[in-house]
Enzyme design. Structure first.
Site, PDB file in Angstrom:
ATOM      1  N   ASP A  75      -5.911   0.809   2.810  1.00 50.56           N
ATOM      2  CA  ASP A  75      -5.991   2.062   2.048  1.00 50.56           C
ATOM      3  C   ASP A  75      -5.621   1.783   0.597  1.00 50.56           C
ATOM      4  OD1 ASP A  75      -3.320   1.584   2.935  1.00 50.56           O
ATOM      5  OD2 ASP A  75      -2.778   3.661   2.465  1.00 50.56           O
ATOM      6  N   GLU A 140      -0.452   2.851   4.112  1.00 54.93           N
ATOM      7  CA  GLU A 140       0.663   2.282   3.349  1.00 54.93           C
ATOM      8  C   GLU A 140       0.884   3.038   2.047  1.00 54.93           C
ATOM      9  OE1 GLU A 140       3.072  -0.263   0.767  1.00 54.93           O
ATOM     10  OE2 GLU A 140       1.057   0.479   0.350  1.00 54.93           O
TER      11      GLU A 140
END
EC number: 3.5.1.18
Length: 385
Positions: A75, A140
């Site tokens: 991400d 994250e």
């Protein structure tokens, strides 16, 4: 045998607009690449009633111990104003010997380097004395509820033993090889609301101004000298990030005053010990001022330190051999997913140079990317020899 190139693979990964927590198909793409090498892949989707679902990947090659794991995230943060970029953020481009694109630095390129290193290592070694695994999350950069934390819980339940973990975050401040992270400070966010009594400014005896208590509290907590630091950690630090009195009228004493602050703390403290200390201050001041308070604590993680072992020193030696720089063993910077992984395995962090992460025209040096692949390959070679 399938052959991969780190620049090509990094470009392919960057093309997926996987803005946290959106997957955009990137996990399935990476799983396919790993399956071609021989990995058994499991895409794990976790969801929570108060958060969006997140896809994660756990992949393993081999069945025996030791199990060396690489961890990272696919991400990325939003690109911001696209007009500020010199390229389209998800159309990776090479400019001045740098690969430019959102996620180039943090941290799709490091994942590409690891995959290429593993592929070469497997091609050159028909038998591996152990297993290689990957834990890749899509949560994250977000609230980190449905990502690595839940994958770690899943691995615990499955009794999956991890012997060592390398997290590929961009750890180097300026040059590749400068820094390995062997721990992180803890982080606690505090939202404090002081509850007073609203009234007219001309009649203060009929009201109770919450800003009076709030100012006293902020002054007192900013003066706290928590500690002087340790040989491994910086001193604990508190920063006020927001002060809000939502009052549009100049002749009204407000009923509420709110402040938010963050504490980055070392391993001399825990979130619980800090909460107890703060609560005493809040209670004492509001009691004297005859006001009330409510407080919301959000703990991102506790401080931790992974004691260096032979694998740590081996990795340090490999990095020095390739970069000609002996990396410092550090605990500086923000939080990372190592805070979850350290509960199941000793770990350290090493990746690219973090200068442009989260910035417009995020970029990574092509030379660094190739060197990182070489470093990762040599780590595998030394670990399994």
């Amino acid at each position: 045998m399938t052959t991969y190139n780190e620049i090509t693979l990094a470009k392919e990964l960057i093309r997926f607009p996987s803005i946290t927590p959106i997957d955009a198909g990137v996990m399935k793409f990476l799983a396919k690449k790993l399956t071609a090498i021989g990995f058994k892949c499991k895409i794990l989707e976790f969801k929570d009633k108060n958060s969006k679902p997140v896809k994660n990947l756990y992949a393993r090659l081999g069945n025996s111990q030791p199990n060396f794991m690489f961890a990272g995230h696919l991400d990325v943060v939003p690109p911001g104003n696209i007009n500020d970029w010199t390229i389209k953020p998800f159309s990776p481009t090479i400019k001045k010997n740098h690969l430019v694109g959102r996620g180039a630095n943090d941290m799709k390129s490091a994942i590409a380097s690891w995959v290429v290193a593993v592929n070469s290592f497997v091609s050159n070694n028909k038998k591996i004395n152990g297993s290689i695994s990957l834990l890749i999350t899509g949560d994250e950069e977000g609230i980190a509820i449905n990502g690595t934390k839940k994958v770690v819980d899943y691995l615990k339940k499955k009794k999956e033993k991890i012997d060592f973990c390398l997290v590929g975050e961009p750890t180097n401040p300026n040059k590749l090889g400068e820094m390995i992270k062997i721990g992180r400070r803890g982080s606690i966010n505090v939202e404090l609301t002081i509850i007073g009594t609203q009234g007219h400014v001309a009649y203060p005896h009929r009201a109770k101004n919450p800003s009076t208590s709030l100012i006293k509290i902020l002054n007192e907590i900013k003066e706290i000298k928590f500690d002087k630091g340790t040989k491994d950690f910086q001193p604990t630090n508190l920063e006020v990030t927001k002060i809000n009195i939502n009052n549009i009228a100049d002749n009204v004493i407000p009923g509420l005053a709110i402040a938010t602050f963050n504490i980055r703390f070392n391993n001399k403290h825990t979130s619980s010990s800090l909460k107890n200390r703060l609560n005493k201050i809040f209670k004492n001041i509001t009691k004297k001022d005859k006001s009330n308070f409510k407080v919301d604590y959000r703990i991102s993680g506790e401080a931790f330190l992974t004691k260096p072992n032979k694998t740590t020193y081996m990795i340090q030696d490999v990095i020095k051999k390739i970069t000609k720089i002996k990396p410092q063993l550090s605990t500086t910077g923000g939080t990372s997913d190592a805070r979850f992984i350290r509960k199941i395995a000793p770990c350290l962090e090493f990746g690219l140079v973090g200068k442009t992460m989260h910035k417009v025209d995020e970029a990574v040096s092509i030379s660094d990317l190739k060197k990182l692949t070489k470093i990762y390959y040599n780590i595998l070679e030394n670990y399994f020899k």
